[in-house]
Design an enzyme around this catalytic site. Structure first.
Site, short mmCIF file in Angstrom:
data_model
loop_
_atom_site.label_atom_id
_atom_site.label_comp_id
_atom_site.label_asym_id
_atom_site.label_seq_id
_atom_site.Cartn_x
_atom_site.Cartn_y
_atom_site.Cartn_z
N CYS A 264 0.56 -1.32 0.24
CA CYS A 264 0.09 0.14 0.12
C CYS A 264 0.76 1.23 0.09
CB CYS A 264 -1.04 0.14 1.28
SG CYS A 264 -2.13 0.68 0.68
N PHE A 265 0.96 1.98 1.00
CA PHE A 265 1.70 3.29 1.31
C PHE A 265 3.23 3.15 0.81
CE2 PHE A 265 3.53 6.69 3.41
CZ PHE A 265 3.26 7.83 2.70
N GLN A 268 3.65 2.83 -3.24
CA GLN A 268 4.07 4.59 -3.90
C GLN A 268 5.74 4.82 -2.78
OE1 GLN A 268 0.71 5.95 -1.40
NE2 GLN A 268 -0.50 4.50 -2.84
N ASN A 306 -7.46 -0.62 0.45
CA ASN A 306 -7.86 1.15 0.59
C ASN A 306 -6.52 2.31 0.00
OD1 ASN A 306 -8.16 3.80 2.36
ND2 ASN A 306 -7.04 2.08 4.56
N GLY A 308 -6.48 6.06 -1.76
CA GLY A 308 -6.49 7.11 -2.80
C GLY A 308 -5.04 7.53 -3.52
N PHE A 309 -4.19 7.22 -3.83
CA PHE A 309 -3.00 7.54 -4.82
C PHE A 309 -2.26 6.24 -5.23
CE2 PHE A 309 -3.62 10.57 -1.02
CZ PHE A 309 -3.25 11.87 -1.60
N HIS A 354 -3.63 -5.55 0.07
CA HIS A 354 -3.60 -5.77 1.76
C HIS A 354 -3.91 -7.26 1.95
CE1 HIS A 354 -4.23 -2.05 4.05
NE2 HIS A 354 -4.11 -1.44 2.70
N GLU A 356 -2.61 -9.42 4.10
CA GLU A 356 -3.33 -9.89 5.26
C GLU A 356 -4.52 -10.13 5.42
OE1 GLU A 356 -5.04 -6.09 5.63
OE2 GLU A 356 -3.43 -6.43 5.23
#
Length: 384
Positions: A264-265, A268, A306, A308-309, A354, A356
């Site tokens: 996720c983050f 990025q 989850n 938005g970027f 995700h 997990e």
């Protein structure tokens, strides 16, 4: 910032979007006011994991499933120590929860934690509006916080945008802690907490990994002080363009060619470390039913998202980076958004979703096995 008082389900409430559209309903949870970015999540289950996911910091989450709260709230499924959403929007809240693990109602838990919500609105119309216009700033108001619509719109428009928001340090642990391996310890991993969910280190522990969870401000010295076999970068909230510290740390890890896994983050952050840009999606991917293709195998997975970027990387070519060749390993089948990256000349990969599965399907659990295989291969190479 959320201010709230304990309320009742019959209290009038209003959701106000920055473009002036309003939705009237009833207070759900605490009474007062709250602000955030209005986004929608398409999961039919797993609301407890969603609400306690730190990646939802400063967001007002709209549940697209019409009935929410049927299984109540238990003491086992929290993904962190608190609810992180700024507000919660539901259509038809359960009147009486029914589940053998339930300890209290969702409404009671929202109230206890001061989370302002709204129920009884047309969430389908709201979701269609956000799909057409994009995620936007919003506010929920009830009780004494109610005021003329024009005033509420002005208050919403005075709030900060999500683009440019640096939030990961707000949600990350301040002190390092260890999640021990289950059974025989096989590897040690330094996990950088940018908004980590509790199930993530647990999934690694189940595979014999001792996980040292480190603050978002950790340095390369902090990481290598635990003598890691691999380094993990977690999910988290906000704009990745603000995360210069984590990008610098990941760069240091890549320079040492330590096995690396990001989600996720963290995906990025890897994109930025490799020289790619990031951008804000119109309304993002949120839910537990997003189709992604693993291009390395051709397999299609149903996955939990989850974000938005996204990373701006070429889909159909291998890119040259300062750390060797890189390619897009996973892609979203709904809109061709980059959902994973991998380096071809050293042990590093990431995904935008995700694995997990808290909440969500288990299609992507193999990624933790891929990480352990990567660490094992590197270890064997060092011994040779």
């Amino acid at each position: 910032m959320t201010t709230s008082t304990r309320g009742a389900a019959k209290t009038p409430a209003v959701l106000v979007l920055e473009d002036g559209r309003t939705f009237r309903g009833r207070a759900y949870g605490a009474v007062g006011e709250t602000f955030g970015e209005a986004v929608f999540s398409t999961g039919m289950t797993g609301y407890q994991e969603t609400l306690t996911d730190p990646s939802y910091d400063r967001q007002i989450v709209v549940a697209t499933a019409p009935q929410i709260g049927n299984t109540g709230w238990n003491d086992e499924d929290d993904e962190s120590g608190r609810i992180w959403v700024s507000g919660y929007v539901v259509r038809d809240p359960a009147r009486v929860p029914s589940n053998w693990r339930s300890r209290r109602s969702l409404d009671d838990e929202l109230t206890a934690q001061g989370v302002v919500g709204i129920s009884g609105i047309d969430t389908r119309a709201l979701t269609r509006h956000l799909r057409e216009r994009g995620s936007m700033r919003a506010g929920i108001f009830s009780g004494e916080a109610l005021a003329p619509d024009a005033e509420l719109v002005r208050r919403v428009q005075a709030q900060p945008h999500m683009k440019g928001a640096s939030l990961y340090e707000e949600v990350a642990t301040k002190e390092a802690y260890v999640v021990p391996a289950v059974g025989e310890k096989k590897f040690t991993v330094a996990a950088i907490d940018l908004g980590i969910k509790g199930m993530t280190p647990q999934r690694m522990a189940e595979r014999g990994i001792e996980v040292h969870v480190l603050p978002a401000t950790a340095t390369a010295e902090d990481v290598y002080a635990v003598d890691p076999d691999g380094v993990f970068f977690s999910n988290g909230p906000g704009d990745p363009a603000t995360a210069d510290g984590p990008v610098a740390l990941m760069t240091a890890v890549l320079e040492r060619k330590t096995p690396l896994f990001g989600i996720c983050f963290g995906n990025q952050i890897l994109g930025r470390a490799l020289g790619f840009g990031t951008y804000k999606l119109k309304y993002g991917h949120r839910g537990i039913n997003q189709p992604v293709q693993d291009r390395t195998t051709g397999k299609v997975e149903v996955t939990a998202h989850n974000h938005g970027f996204a990373v701006d990387a070429p889909l159909d070519q291998v890119s040259e980076t300062k750390f060797g060749r890189a390619e897009v390993s996973h892609v979203c089948l709904n809109d061709d958004v980059v959902e994973g990256l991998q380096l071809l000349d050293q042990p590093a990969f990431s995904v935008q979703y995700h694995p997990e599965a808290a909440a969500g399907p288990h299609d992507a659990a193999y990624l933790f096995d891929r990480f352990t295989s990567l660490m094992s291969t590197v270890r064997e190479g060092q011994r040779a």
